[in-house]
Design an enzyme around this catalytic site. Structure first.
Site, PDB file in Angstrom:
ATOM      1  N   LEU A  19      35.117  44.506  37.901  1.00 30.13           N
ATOM      2  CA  LEU A  19      34.742  43.452  38.844  1.00 30.13           C
ATOM      3  C   LEU A  19      33.290  43.580  39.301  1.00 30.13           C
ATOM      4  O   LEU A  19      32.560  42.586  39.360  1.00 30.13           O
ATOM      5  CB  LEU A  19      35.669  43.497  40.065  1.00 30.13           C
ATOM      6  CG  LEU A  19      37.086  42.960  39.874  1.00 30.13           C
ATOM      7  CD1 LEU A  19      37.958  43.337  41.066  1.00 30.13           C
ATOM      8  CD2 LEU A  19      37.060  41.442  39.706  1.00 30.13           C
ATOM      9  N   TYR A 162      46.306  54.244  49.620  1.00 27.89           N
ATOM     10  CA  TYR A 162      45.497  53.096  49.189  1.00 27.89           C
ATOM     11  C   TYR A 162      45.789  51.854  50.053  1.00 27.89           C
ATOM     12  O   TYR A 162      44.881  51.147  50.485  1.00 27.89           O
ATOM     13  CB  TYR A 162      45.816  52.826  47.720  1.00 27.89           C
ATOM     14  CG  TYR A 162      45.035  51.713  47.070  1.00 27.89           C
ATOM     15  CD1 TYR A 162      43.708  51.881  46.716  1.00 27.89           C
ATOM     16  CD2 TYR A 162      45.652  50.502  46.765  1.00 27.89           C
ATOM     17  CE1 TYR A 162      42.995  50.868  46.080  1.00 27.89           C
ATOM     18  CE2 TYR A 162      44.959  49.480  46.136  1.00 27.89           C
ATOM     19  CZ  TYR A 162      43.628  49.669  45.797  1.00 27.89           C
ATOM     20  OH  TYR A 162      42.944  48.662  45.174  1.00 27.89           O
ATOM     21  N   LYS A 166      43.106  49.871  52.431  1.00 27.69           N
ATOM     22  CA  LYS A 166      42.787  48.488  52.089  1.00 27.69           C
ATOM     23  C   LYS A 166      43.073  47.525  53.241  1.00 27.69           C
ATOM     24  O   LYS A 166      42.319  46.561  53.457  1.00 27.69           O
ATOM     25  CB  LYS A 166      43.555  48.066  50.832  1.00 27.69           C
ATOM     26  CG  LYS A 166      42.984  48.638  49.544  1.00 27.69           C
ATOM     27  CD  LYS A 166      41.540  48.200  49.331  1.00 27.69           C
ATOM     28  CE  LYS A 166      40.981  48.551  47.977  1.00 27.69           C
ATOM     29  NZ  LYS A 166      39.558  48.174  47.843  1.00 27.69           N
ATOM     30  N   GLY A 531      29.893  29.772  84.775  1.00 31.10           N
ATOM     31  CA  GLY A 531      28.611  29.423  84.184  1.00 31.10           C
ATOM     32  C   GLY A 531      27.866  28.396  85.018  1.00 31.10           C
ATOM     33  O   GLY A 531      26.641  28.459  85.172  1.00 31.10           O
TER      34      GLY A 531
END
Length: 733
Positions: A19, A162, A166, A531
């Site tokens: 890849l 793994y 991942k 705000g």
């Protein structure tokens, strides 16, 4: 048009084959400069060789591309990025592809098996990306790809180490997408299925033949391109197919009542409902996830029936239809108030009797008692808070993800200190910003038939973008950056610990500003200041410094909200005077964080002062419209009879909208209005202040201005011929 990466610098880890090699070749073919990284080890992480990376670099150069090799481990992330900087001077794109396998059943997995997998996949991607991060922040651009796996998403026998690494990469990518978004750094994750060293041991040869790396690379290139808006997304890809994944969650069930304990039996009895995916919610953010708990607490506290749906109020973030929404009007809203509310608001935005100049806003019997100009946002906020927005067709949005992005306020008369005003709200436009949608709401407040003030709310809906809409609007009042010089004046003022508690009494009851537990659910360590409270502080500072606290001098204010303020912190307002416009920027003094940006206050000239010229910030076109107003006053009925039309003017300066005018020669004896107009306009002219004056003085032919693009016309263009009746002896239009 084909996608180009000319001028971009790409680092691909693990690019010696499979890849990574396919990515490197594809980027180089489209003009990118590529750093080909490969340690040259085996699939278990052993050994080292420069041959794999060198071979890919040679192949790229043989085709006329630009590439250099790097042989370092991904655990030396700084070295990889330094190679890019030394060779090409920058780093734009990082593809975290390097990986190894050490498959074992869970019972047989050693510490070495676990640690080595995590060091290469998760820690390696962290170290490489961290080394590139500040470079991407400084250049306001970056694209990062993380490589997860189906094993990480779904689990797989013999791959506990793994799988854990991942899925960890997915969590890392999601957080980087959030932190990097404001710097134009996008981070996405792919779960590729392709033939490689890591898959050839677990897939049959005939399947591998159809899972070519070339069927994955196009997705990686698209996600890495500047035109791709996706950020924080997860994709499965292989065999020429691409699919996007997202989380789903059942509606669930509330399994306890107020003042009662929760038992395992309560959970068991509602288990079918807990696990029912028939009407699942699509959850995109941690805030959206936490909102369910807020709803649950509310329902439990109010004693609603057990099992009530806590997420029923969460709308789909995909329900944006600009064509249906734009132009829709919300129900009119009335706001009645007395001098008490004016005084309470003044206290809420920091006024104090310790300052004698403040008494005119705090004492109702003061000879010059008046209302602070920014009280105009309070008058119109009911239009926002009465729930009318939820009924607008085409705006099926999640209100838990709504942020107040920007605010514009313009006064046409000084605000009365008491009365009943009626606000009319229109959806002016809906914009697609990719990561969210922006809804522009125009609110006009009237005292009877007289227009008092105009607000434009810019509402940002997180996660509601991607519906294919336009990104900008000529209807938006845009922020303006301050001049590139030191401020002309600076005011520092402390807020109090109770500032938010006091300001909310003016009508903004959001618990985010008072309830610590609610604030924590929103990711804040304590309740934050409104705000619009900071907005009020900054406007006060300008009014006192440049207008002697005279509210009649106030014309308009525009701000963009950037970061929150904590009650008790000090606000530092920096001001630059440019004619009658005061640019401003507001910071938290203790941290230096900017909280209001792109802001300005427009003032009317002091009584008796000469109108300032264009070079000092004023608009010469105002003199022309003043003359037109006088002419209509003298002979309006005759002009209405001859013309019978309504003309709109949008005057620009430096490419930004500077003023709006409407000449109404259809009703009554005619009139001239400054500011937004709520009625129907037959034809609208857009022209810069400079070109308008050139036309008025006969120095610029109107037809030439039109065909050159200096004069833009919308609506019934034939009516422009009737303007000569209005501007005779003053213009050729």
């Amino acid at each position: 048009m084909s996608l180009s990466f000319e001028g971009r610098v790409v680092l691909v880890t693990g690019a010696g084959g499979g890849l990574g090699k396919a990515y490197a070749l594809a980027f180089a073919e489209r003009g990118a400069s590529v750093v080909v990284n490969d340690l040259g080890g085996d699939i278990k992480g052993g050994g080292k060789s420069s041959a794999a990376a060198d071979k890919v670099v040679e192949e790229i150069k043989a085709k006329g591309g630009k590439a250099v090799a790097n042989y370092d481990s991904v655990e030396d992330g700084e070295k990889l990025i330094q190679t890019a900087l030394d060779a090409f001077g920058r780093i734009d794109i990082v593809i975290n592809n390097a990986g190894i396998l050490r498959d074992r059943s869970f019972a047989r997995t050693s510490d070495m098996d676990w640690d080595l997998i995590h060091r290469v996949h998760l820690r390696g991607s962290f170290l490489v990306t961290r080394a590139a991060w500040n470079h991407m922040k400084n250049q306001k651009y970056g694209r990062i790809i993380m490589t997860t796996s189906a094993a990480g998403i779904y689990g797989n026998f013999g791959q506990a180490n793994y799988s854990a690494a991942k899925l960890g990469l997915l969590g890392l990518a999601n957080t980087l997408a959030i932190e990097g978004g404001k710097y134009n750094i996008h981070c996405n994750t792919i779960a590729p299925v392709a033939g490689s060293r890591l898959t050839e041991t677990v897939m049959p040869p005939d399947l591998l033949e159809n899972l070519k790396s070339e069927y994955v690379a196009p997705l990686v290139l698209w996600l890495s391109h500047e035109d791709c808006r996706d950020n924080g997304s997860l994709f499965e890809v292989g065999a020429g197919w691409v699919g996007k994944l997202r989380w789903e969650r059942t509606k669930g069930a509330i399994v306890r009542n107020k003042n009662s304990h929760m038992s395992p039996e309560d959970v068991r009895d509602k288990w079918d409902k807990v696990c029912d995916f028939s009407d699942a919610d699509k959850i995109n953010t941690i805030g959206e996830s936490l909102q369910t708990l807020v709803s649950v607490l509310s329902q439990v506290e109010s004693g609603e029936e057990i099992g009530a749906n806590p997420t029923s109020s969460v709308a789909s973030a995909s329900g944006i239809n600009p064509e249906a929404a734009v132009g829709q009007k919300l129900p009119p809203s009335q706001f009645s108030y007395s001098h008490t509310q004016c005084i309470l608001y003044a206290l809420g935005v920091g006024m104090s009797t310790t300052d004698q100049d403040s008494l005119r806003f705090l004492y109702e019997n003061h000879e010059e008692f008046g209302c602070l100009p920014t009280f105009g946002v309070i008058i119109s906020q009911n239009a926002m808070m009465d729930g009318g927005l939820s009924s607008v067709p085409g705006l099926n949005i999640d209100f838990t993800r709504v942020l107040h992005g920007e605010q514009y306020l313009e006064l046409y008369k000084p605000l009365p200190t008491s009365g009943t005003l009626t606000s009319h709200t229109t959806v002016a436009d809906v914009l697609d910003k990719g990561s969210g949608a922006v809804i522009l709401l125009d609110v006009h407040a009237y005292n009877g038939d007289e227009l008092i003030c105009y607000n434009q709310y810019s509402i940002f809906v997180v996660g509601a973008g991607g519906f294919g809409g336009k990104r900008s609007s000529d209807k938006a009042r845009t922020p303006v950056p301050p001049p590139q010089r030191a401020p002309d004046a600076v005011v520092i003022e402390s807020t109090t610990r109770d500032q938010a508690a006091l300001y909310r009494l003016s009508g903004d009851w959001n618990p985010l500003h008072i309830d610590p537990s609610f604030a924590a659910m929103g990711g804040f360590k304590e309740p934050i200041l409104h705000g619009l409270c900071s907005f009020g502080f900054a406007a006060r500072h300008v009014l006192k410094r440049y207008a002697e606290n005279d509210p009649s001098r106030f014309k308009a204010i525009k701000v963009r909200f950037v970061k929150p303020v904590l009650p008790g912190q000090s606000l530092q307002t920096e001001m630059w005077k440019e004619g009658n416009r005061i640019h401003l920027q507001c910071k938290v003094k203790e941290t230096g964080a900017v909280v209001l940006a792109g802001a300005y206050v427009d003032l009317h000239p002091a009584s008796g002062a000469a109108v300032e010229s264009l070079q000092t910030g004023g608009l010469q076109s105002e003199l022309v419209f003043a003359e037109i107003g006088r002419r209509i006053k003298d002979m309006g009925a005759e002009l209405v009879r001859k013309v019978n039309a309504v003309f709109g003017w949008e005057i620009t300066k430096d490419g930004q909208s500077a003023s709006q005018w409407t000449i109404d020669l259809r009703t009554g004896s005619g009139s001239v209005h400054k500011g937004p107009y709520s009625g129907k306009v037959d034809v609208t002219f857009t022209v810069s202040d400079e070109d308008f004056i050139q036309v008025v003085q006969g120095k610029l032919n109107p037809q030439q201005a039109f065909f050159s693009g200096k004069l833009k016309i919308r609506g019934n263009i034939m009516l422009s011929q009737k303007l000569e009746v209005i501007l005779k002896d003053h213009a050729k239009l």
